[in-house]
Motif scaffolding. Structure first.
Motif, PDB file in Angstrom:
ATOM      1  N   ARG A 125       0.836  -1.205   0.000  1.00  0.00           N
ATOM      2  CA  ARG A 125       0.000   0.000   0.000  1.00  0.00           C
ATOM      3  C   ARG A 125       0.870   1.255   0.000  1.00  0.00           C
ATOM      4  N   ARG A 128       2.075   1.793  -3.488  1.00  0.00           N
ATOM      5  CA  ARG A 128       0.971   2.303  -4.301  1.00  0.00           C
ATOM      6  C   ARG A 128       0.790   3.808  -4.100  1.00  0.00           C
ATOM      7  N   ALA A 635       2.270   2.527 -10.320  1.00  0.00           N
ATOM      8  CA  ALA A 635       1.208   2.786  -9.334  1.00  0.00           C
ATOM      9  C   ALA A 635      -0.001   1.904  -9.609  1.00  0.00           C
ATOM     10  N   PHE A 638       0.743  -1.736  -8.372  1.00  0.00           N
ATOM     11  CA  PHE A 638       0.658  -1.916  -6.918  1.00  0.00           C
ATOM     12  C   PHE A 638      -0.773  -1.731  -6.415  1.00  0.00           C
ATOM     13  N   ALA A 639      -1.547  -0.872  -7.073  1.00  0.00           N
ATOM     14  CA  ALA A 639      -2.953  -0.706  -6.676  1.00  0.00           C
ATOM     15  C   ALA A 639      -3.732  -1.995  -6.893  1.00  0.00           C
ATOM     16  N   TYR A 642      -2.273  -4.958  -4.602  1.00  0.00           N
ATOM     17  CA  TYR A 642      -2.634  -4.831  -3.181  1.00  0.00           C
ATOM     18  C   TYR A 642      -3.937  -5.568  -2.904  1.00  0.00           C
TER      19      TYR A 642
END
Length: 752
Positions: A125, A128, A635, A638-639, A642
């Motif tokens: 997180r 992200r 980004a 990772f979003a 997650y």
């Protein structure tokens, strides 16, 4: 100083042969000069984006369809976890997994999945949020600066291919009259470092709070290892229970005496226990096959050949498997019982344990022993018993240092040696046309069966690369054990460290600058014929070559990071695990133990995933000013990951060896290194774009800022992160009450 003009014409080998006209050995030299050139296609961006999004959507949809009917694969923790650690119940609807996952907060994650899993998700997180913030800088500031600072005449050749947009987003062709735009890059370095430093500092404090809550949790307070010290490298004179007490007292005197236990030489006991376990598994497998159909047993009982070790009593002929294994298990149980009863009479080992009544005493002594080594010993907090690598505890400091040296030496050799196979895979396996160009015997077959070889090319390269990266962690784990690691937690940390170094060196640094070094040497050799050595080096235009190569490489990294979304969706889909479980249960005769093991929640490989995440972050940071598109793409990854990893850790995976969140400092240090490496890359980019050394000097302080953040966080947080307390109030009247009952979990000799 004006930027040199873009290179024109076809590249040449060191011998001066034009690469477009080269054949045979000269063609091979041309391919070696730039082994990765075939992967740089800016026009593949949209195709890669569409393919990644489509396949990721299809995999997620497949998971949503199959999940309600295959809980044994997609939610094994619901079946096997106890009431305290069981995740929230899931409905049978296609998307009823989304609600429970979105509502799972960090406190619940710590309780259900453990602190290691919760910190992994917090780290994801953090990345992200960090790259979302940096994306704003990249899109609003860096892309306009690169577009404004580009030489419009130099990018005209790219207009026909529709690639000018991607080229102008990089500083590959700087306009000498607009060099002032490079100050935006200098400012961006400061902003990026400050953003990363803020997120690291903020999350360091949050990790400390999680660790303090972990220290106060009943699970930790009631565990024996929380108030136990491990003492290693004990000299022969102190290898007794009383000797351990003296050593602990030399470090810090406490009001209450601990209970001590010196390690004993168990010799063959672990091997006997392992042999007993294997014999039991063999007997279970034999019985499962023999009794598969109880109403119609085979006419002949199963037979097997006795192992060479016990062939003297059984002969070379086959024996009844059930009788032989039953007898062997009974013999081993008698031998194990005898060894265990005589274990206290065996010679003492150079390690032992001391358990205190209060956690405060144990942690106070451990904190005081950080810089103290009484009689050359090392005293630290004891890990969980299942975290210890017992066979490495008797090693001396000299043996451990020597093994560690050779371990690091062979890892370094492997990392360097892998350059050649990595380049050959990129040259030939990723593009079989290159192999056909230098091998006449293969050329005709390749041209006649183009579709077949295209399919081989599409499968062989990713399959071989994936196989190597599956084997690599296994190799590093075994090397770490041979290197003397005493705990599985330290082993996993060292594996992640070595994997990260391997990936950064081979897959980032060598990958990005290989063609630069070769081309620079070729230019210097050619210029040396007409100029002296120093002027030949200057004429080689090293910095501009580096800028050009990194800019071209940035297209590949954009596409590569886009394709990482597929890996995240594939992890969620669990296709391989689903097929394997179906095959084993349909076509094999599993024992009850195997049935449980095949369907039990698999352990989560933190070392591998931490390495991947750190590598993705390092790539994105290093190319943030060269190709700002990497920031929003990273980004996005990772979003998505997650959410997907949150489901996997809640419902599928378990933590095999809980470390209590001890991986954080390794992650913190590697991100500091990644930022400093990106600063170096950005400095070289500014120099290559003819921004001059003056601008480069302004980019040096941010690296020292990151080192300052590391020093501050270490001083402010590390003590709270590792120790329950640094000092304790001594109260003999309260601690040494006569007739005090000994706790049930004070059985230090049986636990350690």
């Amino acid at each position: 100083m004006a930027a040199p003009p873009p290179a024109t014409g076809s590249p040449e080998t060191l011998t001066g042969v034009n690469c477009d006209q080269a054949e045979g050995a000269d063609k091979l030299l041309c391919l070696i000069q730039d082994p990765y050139s075939g992967t740089f296609h800016a026009d593949a961006f949209w195709a890669s984006l569409g393919t990644s999004v489509l396949l990721m959507f299809l995999l997620t949809l497949a998971f949503s369809l199959m999940r309600p009917r295959n809980n044994i694969v997609y939610a094994p923790k619901v079946k096997y976890a106890d009431e305290k650690h069981s995740p929230p119940k899931l409905g049978k609807g296609m998307f009823e997994w989304v609600g429970p996952v979105s509502k799972a907060k960090e406190g619940m994650l710590v309780e259900k999945t453990g602190l290691d899993a919760a910190i992994f998700l917090r780290f994801t997180r953090m990345l992200r949020n960090m790259f979302l913030t940096l994306s704003i800088v990249g899109i609003i500031v860096l892309i306009p600066a690169n577009v404004i600072g580009s030489d419009k005449s130099a990018i005209k050749p790219y207009l026909k291919g529709g690639q000018s947009f991607f080229v102008t987003m990089t500083p590959q062709y700087p306009d000498p009259e607009k060099s002032g735009s490079l100050w935006v890059h200098v400012a961006a370095v400061w902003v990026i470092d400050l953003v990363v430093a803020f997120f690291l500092w903020r999350n360091y404090g949050a990790i400390v709070k999680l660790r303090r809550q972990y220290f106060d949790s009943p699970e930790y307070l009631q565990n024996l290892h929380s108030r136990t010290l491990m003492v290693t490298d004990i000299p022969p004179a102190d290898r007794t229970d009383e000797g351990i007490l003296r050593l602990a007292d030399q470090v810090e005197h406490t009001a209450a005496l601990p209970r001590a236990s010196i390690g004993r030489n168990v010799k063959e006991l672990p091997d006997m226990i392992e042999e007993h376990d294997q014999a039991v598994r063999q007997l279970e497998s034999v019985l499962a096959k023999y009794l598969k159909n109880p109403d119609s047993l085979p006419t002949k009982r199963p037979t097997m050949r006795a192992s060479k070790k016990y062939r003297a009593n059984n002969g070379a002929q086959d024996v009844d498997a059930i009788d032989y294994l039953t007898g062997r298990i009974r013999e081993l149980e008698i031998e194990i019982t005898h060894v265990r009863e005589s274990i206290d009479k065996r010679n003492a080992m150079p390690f032992g344990f001391a358990s205190y009544e209060r956690i405060e005493d144990a942690h106070t002594v451990a904190f005081a022993a950080r810089k103290k080594h009484p009689q050359g010993t090392t005293i630290r907090l004891a890990p969980r018993p299942n975290d210890l690598i017992w066979k490495n505890l008797p090693l001396s400091k000299k043996q451990r240092s020597w093994r560690r040296f050779w371990n690091n030496f062979w890892v370094a050799i492997l990392t360097v040696v892998w350059i050649a196979p990595n380049a050959l895979i990129a040259i030939f396996l990723s593009n079989l046309a290159n192999l056909a160009a230098i091998w006449p015997g293969f050329r005709s077959n390749f041209q006649n069966n183009h579709k077949t070889w295209a399919a081989v090319q599409g499968i062989a390269s990713p399959a071989l690369t994936s196989l190597i990266y599956l084997i690599l962690p296994i190799i590093f784990r075994r090397m770490s054990i041979r290197g003397g690691d005493t705990t599985k937690t330290s082993r996993e940390r060292h594996v992640a460290t070595k994997l990260y170094a391997f990936f950064v060196f081979n897959n980032l640094i060598i990958f990005s600058v290989f063609s630069v070094i070769y081309g620079f040497v070729a230019a210097v050799v050619k210029n040396r014929e007409t100029e002296d050595a120093w002027h030949a080096v200057l004429a080689g235009q090293f910095f501009y070559r580096l800028l050009s190569a990194l800019s071209q490489t940035s297209y590949f990294w954009v596409i590569w990071l886009l394709q990482r979304q597929l890996g995240a969706a594939a992890d969620l889909a669990q296709m391989i695990n689903l097929v394997w479980v179906w095959f084993c249960r349909t076509f094999m005769a599993p024992t009850p133990r195997q049935e449980i093991e095949w369907t039990a929640p698999p352990p989560f490989d933190y070392a591998v995933y931490y390495n991947y995440f750190l590598f993705y972050a390092t790539v994105a940071l290093c190319f943030s000013t060269l190709q700002p598109l990497v920031l929003p793409i990273t980004a996005l990854y990772f979003a998505l990951d997650y959410w997907l990893k949150k489901y996997l850790l809640l419902y599928v995976h378990i933590t095999k060896t809980e470390s209590g969140g001890q991986h954080w400092r390794f992650l913190f240090n590697r991100l500091i290194f990644a930022v400093c490496l990106s600063n170096i890359v950005m400095g070289l980019v500014i120099r290559g774009a003819s921004g001059g050394w003056f601008k480069v000097y302004f980019m040096i302080p941010p690296s020292f800022l990151m080192l300052g953040v590391k020093y501050y966080c270490a001083k402010a947080f590390d003590g709270q992160l590792k120790y329950y307390t640094k000092a304790t109030l001594k109260d003999p009247e309260n601690l040494a009450e006569p007739g005090r009952k000994v706790r049930k979990n004070d059985r230090i000799q049986s636990r350690f």
